[in-house]
Design an enzyme around this catalytic site. Structure first.
Site, PDB file in Angstrom:
ATOM      1  N   LYS A  38     -38.020 -50.684 -35.001  1.00 42.90           N
ATOM      2  CA  LYS A  38     -36.565 -50.836 -35.013  1.00 42.90           C
ATOM      3  C   LYS A  38     -35.884 -49.512 -35.351  1.00 42.90           C
ATOM      4  O   LYS A  38     -34.957 -49.438 -36.141  1.00 42.90           O
ATOM      5  CB  LYS A  38     -36.172 -51.910 -36.017  1.00 42.90           C
ATOM      6  CG  LYS A  38     -36.783 -53.265 -35.689  1.00 42.90           C
ATOM      7  CD  LYS A  38     -36.222 -54.372 -36.534  1.00 42.90           C
ATOM      8  CE  LYS A  38     -36.838 -55.715 -36.248  1.00 42.90           C
ATOM      9  NZ  LYS A  38     -36.994 -56.081 -34.881  1.00 42.90           N
ATOM     10  N   CYS A  39     -36.356 -48.464 -34.695  1.00 43.96           N
ATOM     11  CA  CYS A  39     -35.897 -47.106 -34.958  1.00 43.96           C
ATOM     12  C   CYS A  39     -35.286 -46.527 -33.684  1.00 43.96           C
ATOM     13  O   CYS A  39     -35.622 -46.944 -32.583  1.00 43.96           O
ATOM     14  CB  CYS A  39     -37.115 -46.278 -35.397  1.00 43.96           C
ATOM     15  SG  CYS A  39     -36.840 -44.517 -35.601  1.00 43.96           S
ATOM     16  N   GLY A  40     -34.420 -45.558 -33.836  1.00 45.50           N
ATOM     17  CA  GLY A  40     -33.854 -44.886 -32.664  1.00 45.50           C
ATOM     18  C   GLY A  40     -34.922 -44.202 -31.823  1.00 45.50           C
ATOM     19  O   GLY A  40     -34.729 -43.967 -30.631  1.00 45.50           O
ATOM     20  N   THR A  42     -37.954 -45.522 -31.353  1.00 45.65           N
ATOM     21  CA  THR A  42     -38.895 -46.545 -30.879  1.00 45.65           C
ATOM     22  C   THR A  42     -39.223 -46.418 -29.385  1.00 45.65           C
ATOM     23  O   THR A  42     -40.375 -46.636 -29.002  1.00 45.65           O
ATOM     24  CB  THR A  42     -38.383 -47.960 -31.224  1.00 45.65           C
ATOM     25  OG1 THR A  42     -38.261 -48.050 -32.645  1.00 45.65           O
ATOM     26  CG2 THR A  42     -39.310 -49.047 -30.731  1.00 45.65           C
TER      27      THR A  42
END
Length: 175
Positions: A38-40, A42
């Protein structure tokens, strides 16, 4: 494991909780990445998988990507190991090995990450991981050959991976 001299001295747990001796990767080129779902960054899963498949086609099993999910940065990896694995397979077609969720910084950091950071400190000698998707390239000799920040795309690492893959002849001549 302070007596570790190479990447092959560690035995992290895979996503099923089974110990995996990294010595299984001896003689291979390995890209180690701390990941999050759930990361930029990803979407880099896609690029990592493309890199993995590209070199699998040209160099067989001589190259592998190892993903180590981590929830230490903005709680961006909250799921269970099974949920993480399913997410990666369904959304990015990930086929490279994923390990059990770990910590990469602090007193509870996985030993392999403590070793990686000591071998190749970051900017200004800092021995901490700054964010998700930081990358370490391990050569055929088990030594850290490079470290890149989260902003470095997997595609931009092709030359470095290829250089290490082509160093096979040198390794064989020394034996």
């Amino acid at each position: 494991m302070s007596s570790a001299t190479s990447f092959y001295d560690f035995k992290p747990l895979n996503k099923r909780g089974t110990e995996v001796p990294l010595s299984d990767y001896k003689g291979k080129v390995v890209l180690v990445v701390n990941t999050a779902s759930k990361c930029g960054f990803t979407p880099q899963y896609k690029g990592l998988e493309e890199l993995y498949k590209k070199f699998k086609e040209t160099h067989g099993d001589d190259f592998v990507v190892l993903g180590f999910p981590c929830n230490q940065f903005g709680s961006q990896e909250p799921g269970s190991d099974e949920e993480i694995s399913t997410f990666c397979e369904l959304n990015f077609g990930v086929t490279f090995p994923l390990f059990q969720k770990i910590d990469v910084n602090g007193e509870t950091a996985a030993p392999v990450y403590t070793w990686l950071k000591t071998q190749k400190p970051g900017v200004m000698g800092l021995k901490r991981i700054k964010w998700n998707f930081e990358k370490f390239l391990i050569g055929r000799d088990g030594k850290v050959k490079g470290r890149w920040a989260s902003t470095t795309t997997p595609a931009s690492l092709e030359k470095y991976v290829l250089d290490e893959l082509e160093s096979k002849a040198e390794v064989e001549q020394k034996e």
